[in-house]
Design a protein around this motif. Structure first.
Motif, mmCIF file in Angstrom:
data_model
loop_
_atom_site.group_PDB
_atom_site.id
_atom_site.type_symbol
_atom_site.label_atom_id
_atom_site.label_comp_id
_atom_site.label_asym_id
_atom_site.label_seq_id
_atom_site.Cartn_x
_atom_site.Cartn_y
_atom_site.Cartn_z
ATOM 1 N N LEU A 310 0.846 -1.207 0.000
ATOM 2 C CA LEU A 310 0.000 0.000 0.000
ATOM 3 C C LEU A 310 0.872 1.244 0.000
ATOM 4 N N SER A 311 0.548 2.145 -0.886
ATOM 5 C CA SER A 311 1.269 3.415 -0.875
ATOM 6 C C SER A 311 0.728 4.252 0.276
ATOM 7 N N ASN A 312 1.442 5.326 0.577
ATOM 8 C CA ASN A 312 0.966 6.199 1.662
ATOM 9 C C ASN A 312 -0.406 6.771 1.352
ATOM 10 N N GLU A 313 -0.614 7.094 0.066
ATOM 11 C CA GLU A 313 -1.920 7.640 -0.325
ATOM 12 C C GLU A 313 -3.014 6.617 -0.076
ATOM 13 N N GLN A 314 -2.705 5.361 -0.427
ATOM 14 C CA GLN A 314 -3.716 4.317 -0.252
ATOM 15 C C GLN A 314 -3.954 4.058 1.230
ATOM 16 N N SER A 315 -2.863 4.027 2.004
ATOM 17 C CA SER A 315 -3.065 3.774 3.436
ATOM 18 C C SER A 315 -3.815 4.916 4.098
ATOM 19 N N ASN A 316 -3.731 6.095 3.490
ATOM 20 C CA ASN A 316 -4.478 7.225 4.054
ATOM 21 C C ASN A 316 -5.975 7.066 3.896
ATOM 22 N N ILE A 317 -6.389 6.262 2.937
ATOM 23 C CA ILE A 317 -7.842 6.100 2.754
ATOM 24 C C ILE A 317 -8.334 4.768 3.310
ATOM 25 N N PHE A 318 -7.458 4.066 4.018
ATOM 26 C CA PHE A 318 -7.873 2.808 4.646
ATOM 27 C C PHE A 318 -8.899 3.139 5.726
ATOM 28 N N PRO A 319 -10.038 2.405 5.747
ATOM 29 C CA PRO A 319 -11.083 2.759 6.731
ATOM 30 C C PRO A 319 -10.592 2.622 8.165
ATOM 31 N N LYS A 320 -11.059 3.554 8.940
ATOM 32 C CA LYS A 320 -10.618 3.615 10.322
ATOM 33 C C LYS A 320 -11.110 2.399 11.119
ATOM 34 N N TYR A 401 -14.702 -0.519 3.801
ATOM 35 C CA TYR A 401 -13.580 -1.392 3.432
ATOM 36 C C TYR A 401 -13.821 -1.996 2.045
ATOM 37 N N ASN A 402 -15.090 -2.322 1.768
ATOM 38 C CA ASN A 402 -15.398 -2.842 0.425
ATOM 39 C C ASN A 402 -15.007 -1.824 -0.637
ATOM 40 N N ARG A 403 -15.322 -0.572 -0.352
ATOM 41 C CA ARG A 403 -14.983 0.506 -1.304
ATOM 42 C C ARG A 403 -13.469 0.625 -1.447
ATOM 43 N N PHE A 404 -12.808 0.504 -0.277
ATOM 44 C CA PHE A 404 -11.339 0.582 -0.281
ATOM 45 C C PHE A 404 -10.742 -0.543 -1.136
ATOM 46 N N VAL A 405 -11.300 -1.744 -0.952
ATOM 47 C CA VAL A 405 -10.804 -2.905 -1.706
ATOM 48 C C VAL A 405 -11.030 -2.691 -3.201
ATOM 49 N N GLU A 406 -12.236 -2.220 -3.542
ATOM 50 C CA GLU A 406 -12.555 -1.973 -4.960
ATOM 51 C C GLU A 406 -11.579 -0.952 -5.555
ATOM 52 N N ALA A 407 -11.270 0.068 -4.753
ATOM 53 C CA ALA A 407 -10.410 1.140 -5.264
ATOM 54 C C ALA A 407 -8.950 0.715 -5.331
#
Lengths: 718, 323
Positions: A310-320, A401-407
């Motif tokens: 995961l890039s930093n950008e991606q980890s930034n959008i990981f659900p809390k 998280y589903n959205r995160f996975v899709e993205a």
């Protein structure tokens, strides 16, 4: 209008700035507009406001003109309020459609009763406001601050997310114009007549510089430097600052922290034949017989024949507050425990599938890995044993998280995607139902070639999964896992490449896991079951396994020894660890160079932080001085004379602390009268005090050395 | 200039922070551009800075102005050649010793210097005195005001701030100046006043008063005399308050002109060393003020202190006393 060139330059800059700002938003959020209408209206508004600002000298007449235009415009807006509202709604929804993918914001709002799919009128309205403020500030007030604020504010939404970067031309134009205005701001104030030519030259140079910078490091080739991440994490560590999105910051931070010890990238173009070295990696103790996956790292991005976490950008959008490691449950509650003793301290934990909980001293870093916070050498994990025949479910499904996975886990380069789909088409994989795809892909990929660790390196210029599926004769786990993961993604199933160990455990005995057990496999995502492992490597693959298992007693002794080693390790500095697992699957590389680099960055960070602290102190001193001087000026100029006299006298006393001169009787008497008598101090007496204070200050400065002067000016604030 | 450097550092810090916290390409682009900006400004400005520094500058002002008039300081190129100066900054030291006023004047200008450029500093003409302006160096900056070339100018000039005449509440009455006696008119000739005395050897026969001589049977001579008036001397009570001094000098100016208009000299008595200066007209008055500001004696004379009325001008009143 004294100088037409200056006027036309300011007019042009205003129009370009407004259009640039609008176009940044239009291109960033793909807003539908009629460009001709926006350009023409912007030019008209700019002309009107520029002419008014330049030609009307009288302040009253100028304000009256602006008021008249504002009234006319307000009525126009009121008459088309419904359209503007619906277009505003459309514009906001366009922004929200991007934001809602990654942020906890609504994905739609309703404004107005009409449905609109065009924001022309709304942007004309915005253009009016921008033109008015920028023209008046630039041409009449000749102030840059309002221009900067009003120009930068509308483009801030484009930089909330990293993937809403506006088109480069308007962006560079806006930035260049703002910088050129900044360079010429002083000249503009001092010499507005000759400002035009200067601004043209500076703007041209700034645009040229911006273009050169773009050419040197284009957007496509941009890679964030390691020192930036290191500095960010260092700052977090130093300040203890945590934003609202603390979990995400922790993920980025932790990934950055352990980044040096992990193989963040798996370069497939470089892998070739591998040798098995059989270095001991760990010992495991389970209650069940049979193979067990010990998951280490999950990779997210596939690009340029390279897997990366995961890039930093991606980890930034990981659900809390979401834990993907414990999300999946088995229908059969047959929980088991596994004990693991690693040969050396590790930054991450190797965990079996479907862990029931993450043990203490360990923390999940997004869905990448589990961090071994204290670098423990031994740990126990409760888990549901994995079997392909069992049914799994998740009671922790998260829409976010589903959205995160899709993205995150569907991304592929266009070329690769297209070629993989062609292969899938040829092999009848595209016609399958989504639920059938994983097994079909597994079947398809595992039948490609034969399993061999002597598989040669991929020829240059090839696409790794396509090359493997179409040209290679053999492959090992990396090849099969990559091909399967990429194929799944191409067919619309979120999938990822995972590395770790695949061991054959023996019930009730310690089993040694070596570097030969290192393995790579695939996980696909099922919204009802979470991440499910998929073994695409053919069945001819058998992990090498030592048979020299240990007895329980020996294992206990080993554990004690390891505990001692662990405490020593914890006290020691992070000495580089060399795990020589030569398989491409898991490359935990802690070499000396990395540590050296880290220490270099540490020095750089310290220097930068020190500079930052010094700048902050200087800024504080300056702000403090400004506040004190303004307060003093207000105390000296406003209020009753007696009160003013008291403040002035207090100031004189402050000066006298550093000056040896006695206070004249006249001054002292006036102050005492102001303080203790009913006598009202008149202007003359006040003037005496003021003059004396002024002279005393000047005298003090004149008779002091430079250092003392600086001290008086900034620290004592005389 | 410190302010410009601080502003730039603020922008650079902002760009740097943005670069750290924002992960995409634009943050890097912005940081690099922000780093390049001062150098870009320097590259564009450098030829102009060098030509400006080579040309050098002259700074000048009025020789004399009235109090509260507009005070202009002019800057021009030493060689009257067309050239462009990105940003010029001159720090002038302004001293008005008489008013105990010390100021630092900053002149900033950017643009062409074909004609003199005038900057207004009315603060300098707020009190009477001699304003001495001096500067050793000036600095030619780039457009952003960060990099500079120092240029030696070594200028020093004065401007006299004259008071504006103000009528005092109490004016000396010239008509009532009393005659305290008469003295022989030197050289003789016609006069309204005569003194009669006995003839002495050497007296002109023309002066013999024949009618009276025949009456007293002795030669009586009519000698032309002139009256001896009681004198006025103006004494000014200056103090440490420059505002008060301005008021005193304004009234002094009025009184001097009043005396001169009435055909008499104005004697100004210094309250410091007791010296007397006589002023007969406006140009002398101007010279007197100049010398007063620089604390040098002007046109010293003596007066008959016994027959002098002292007209004192104080900060808030006036008064007449015998010395």
């Amino acid at each position: 209008m004294k100088n037409k060139v200056s006027f036309f330059v300011d007019f042009s800059l205003t129009a370009m700035l407004v259009l640039g700002v609008l176009w940044c938003n239009i291109t960033a959020f793909e807003v539908n507009v009629n460009p001709i209408v926006i350009i023409v209206s912007t030019l008209i508004f700019t002309s009107i406001f520029s002419l008014i600002s330049a030609l009307i000298k009288s302040r009253t007449k100028f304000l009256l003109s602006i008021a008249v235009i504002a009234i006319i415009f307000t009525f126009t807006v009121l008459f088309s309020l419904e359209s503007i509202l619906s277009q505003t709604g459309y514009f906001i929804n366009q922004i929200l459609s991007y934001y809602s993918k990654y942020l906890a914001v609504p994905d739609y709002i309703i404004l107005g009763t009409e449905n609109s799919n065009d924001a022309t009128l709304f942007l004309v309205f915005i253009a009016f406001i921008l033109c008015s403020v920028i023209s008046v500030s630039l041409i009449r007030a000749r102030r840059l601050l309002p221009v900067s604020i009003i120009s930068i504010s509308p483009i801030i939404p484009c930089f909330i997310l990293v993937n809403t970067l506006p088109s480069l031309i308007p962006l560079i134009l806006v930035v260049s114009i703002l910088f050129s205005l900044y360079i010429t701001s002083f000249f503009r104030r001092k010499n507005p007549i000759q400002n035009g030519i200067v601004t043209i030259i500076i703007t041209a140079f700034t645009i040229l510089t911006a273009v050169v910078i773009c050419l040197i490091n284009p957007v496509e080739g941009y890679e964030r430097y390691e020192w930036q991440d290191n500095l960010l994490s260092y700052m977090h560590e130093l300040t203890g600052f945590k934003s609202n999105d603390s979990l995400n910051n922790n993920i980025s931070k932790s990934l950055n922290e352990i980044g040096n010890s992990l193989s963040e990238k798996e370069n497939l173009a470089e892998i070739g034949p591998i040798e098995q070295k059989s270095d001991k990696a760990m010992r495991i103790f389970t209650e069940t017989n049979g193979p067990i996956y010990l998951k280490g790292l999950a990779y997210a991005d596939f690009n340029n024949n390279e897997w990366s976490i995961l890039s930093n950008e991606q980890s930034n959008i990981f659900p809390k507050d979401f834990n993907s490691f414990t999300m999946t449950k088995s229908h059969i509650t047959n929980n088991k425990e596994i004990s693991i003793i690693t040969e050396s301290s590790q930054d991450i934990m190797y965990s079996p599938y479907f862990s029931l909980e993450i043990p203490e001293n360990f923390s999940a870093l997004g869905d990448v890995c589990i961090r071994n916070n204290n670098k423990l050498l031994s740990y126990d994990i409760n888990y549901s044993p994995y079997s392909e025949s069992l049914v799994y479910f998740t009671d922790e499904t998260s829409k976010e998280y589903n959205r995160f996975v899709e993205a995150t886990y569907l991304g592929l380069p266009d070329d690769t995607k297209q070629k993989m789909r062609e292969i899938a088409d040829r092999n009848g994989l595209t016609a399958l139902k989504k639920s059938e795809i994983p097994n079909a892909v597994k079947e398809f990929v595992s039948k490609k070639g034969y399993y061999s660790l002597d598989t040669p390196k991929m020829p240059d210029g090839k696409d790794f999964p396509v090359w493997f599926l179409e040209e290679a004769d053999s492959g090992y786990c990396v090849h099969y896992a990559t091909a399967a993961a990429v194929m799944l993604r191409a067919l619309g199933v979120p999938a990822r490449y995972v590395t770790g160990y695949y061991a054959n455990a023996e019930s009730g005995r310690w089993t040694t896991v070596t570097s030969d057990n290192a393995h790579a496999w695939v996980e696909y995502y099922d919204s009802t079951a979470g991440w499910i492992p998929l073994e695409a490597t053919p069945s001819s693959f058998r992990p090498w396994q030592y048979n020299n298992t240990l007895t329980d007693t020996e294992a206990e002794q080993t554990t004690q020894q390891q505990d001692v080693t662990q405490s020593v390790t914890e006290q020691a500095t992070n000495a580089p660890d060399t795990l020589q697992e030569s398989t491409a699957a898991v490359q935990i590389d802690k070499n000396e160079n990395n540590n050296k680099n880290t220490s270099d960055y540490g020095i750089l960070n310290t220097v930068l932080i020190s500079v930052g602290i010094v700048l902050a102190i200087i800024l504080t001193i300056i702000i403090r001085r400004i506040i004190i001087l303004r307060t003093r000026a207000s105390q000296f100029e406003k209020g009753r004379n007696n009160r003013r006299a008291k403040y002035i006298y207090r100031y004189i006393l402050k000066i006298m602390r550093f000056s040896n001169n006695p206070i004249p009787n006249e001054v002292e008497e006036s102050a005492l009268k102001a303080k203790f008598s009913n006598h009202t101090i008149d202007k003359k007496e006040l003037d005496v005090l003021l003059n004396y204070a002024d002279n005393a200050k000047n005298e003090l400065y004149n008779n002091s050395s430079l250092i003392k002067r600086v001290y008086f000016k900034f620290i004592v604030v005389i | 200039m410190i302010k410009n450097i601080l502003v730039y550092l603020g922008i650079l810090t902002g760009a740097f922070a943005f670069n750290i916290f924002y992960y995409a390409w634009f943050s890097w682009f912005l940081l690099v551009l922000a780093i390049c900006i001062p150098f870009l400004s320097l590259i564009v400005s450098l030829p102009f800075m060098i030509s400006s520094a080579a040309n050098s500058f002259i700074v000048f002002s009025h020789k004399s102005i009235n109090i509260n008039d507009e005070f202009y300081i002019g800057v021009t190129a030493k060689k009257r050649r067309t050239f462009f100066c990105p940003l010029l900054k001159i720090n002038l030291k302004a001293e008005n010793i008489f008013a105990n006023q010390h100021d630092k004047i900053k002149i900033t200008y950017g643009g062409t210097l074909m004609k003199p450029v005038y900057k207004k500093f009315n603060k300098l003409s707020s009190h009477c005195g001699s304003v001495e302006l001096s500067a050793k160096y000036c600095k030619v900056y780039d457009f952003m005001g960060i990099f500079f070339i120092p240029v030696k100018i070594n200028c020093k000039f004065n401007c006299v701030i004259m008071p504006k005449s103000k009528k005092p509440a109490l004016l000396p009455d010239c008509d009532k100046i009393s005659v305290v006696g008469y003295k022989p008119k030197s050289g003789g000739g016609f006069s309204d006043f005569y003194e009669l005395r006995q003839y002495q050897s050497g007296d002109s026969l023309k002066n013999i008063h024949w009618k009276l001589s025949s009456k007293y049977d002795d030669l009586i001579v009519r000698e032309p005399t002139q009256p001896v008036y009681k004198q006025f001397a103006v004494k000014i009570a200056l103090n440490s308050n420059s505002g008060d001094n301005d008021s005193i000098l304004a009234r002094l100016m009025y009184v001097c002109r009043y005396f001169n208009k009435n055909g008499s000299l104005c004697y100004i008595l210094s309250d410091i060393d007791g010296s007397v200066s006589s002023v007969g007209n406006d140009s002398e008055l101007k010279m007197y003020f100049k010398s007063l500001y620089t604390n040098t004696p002007y046109n010293p004379c003596t007066i008959d202190r016994a027959n002098t009325l002292i007209y004192s001008i104080f900060a808030d009143c006036e008064g007449v006393n015998e010395e």
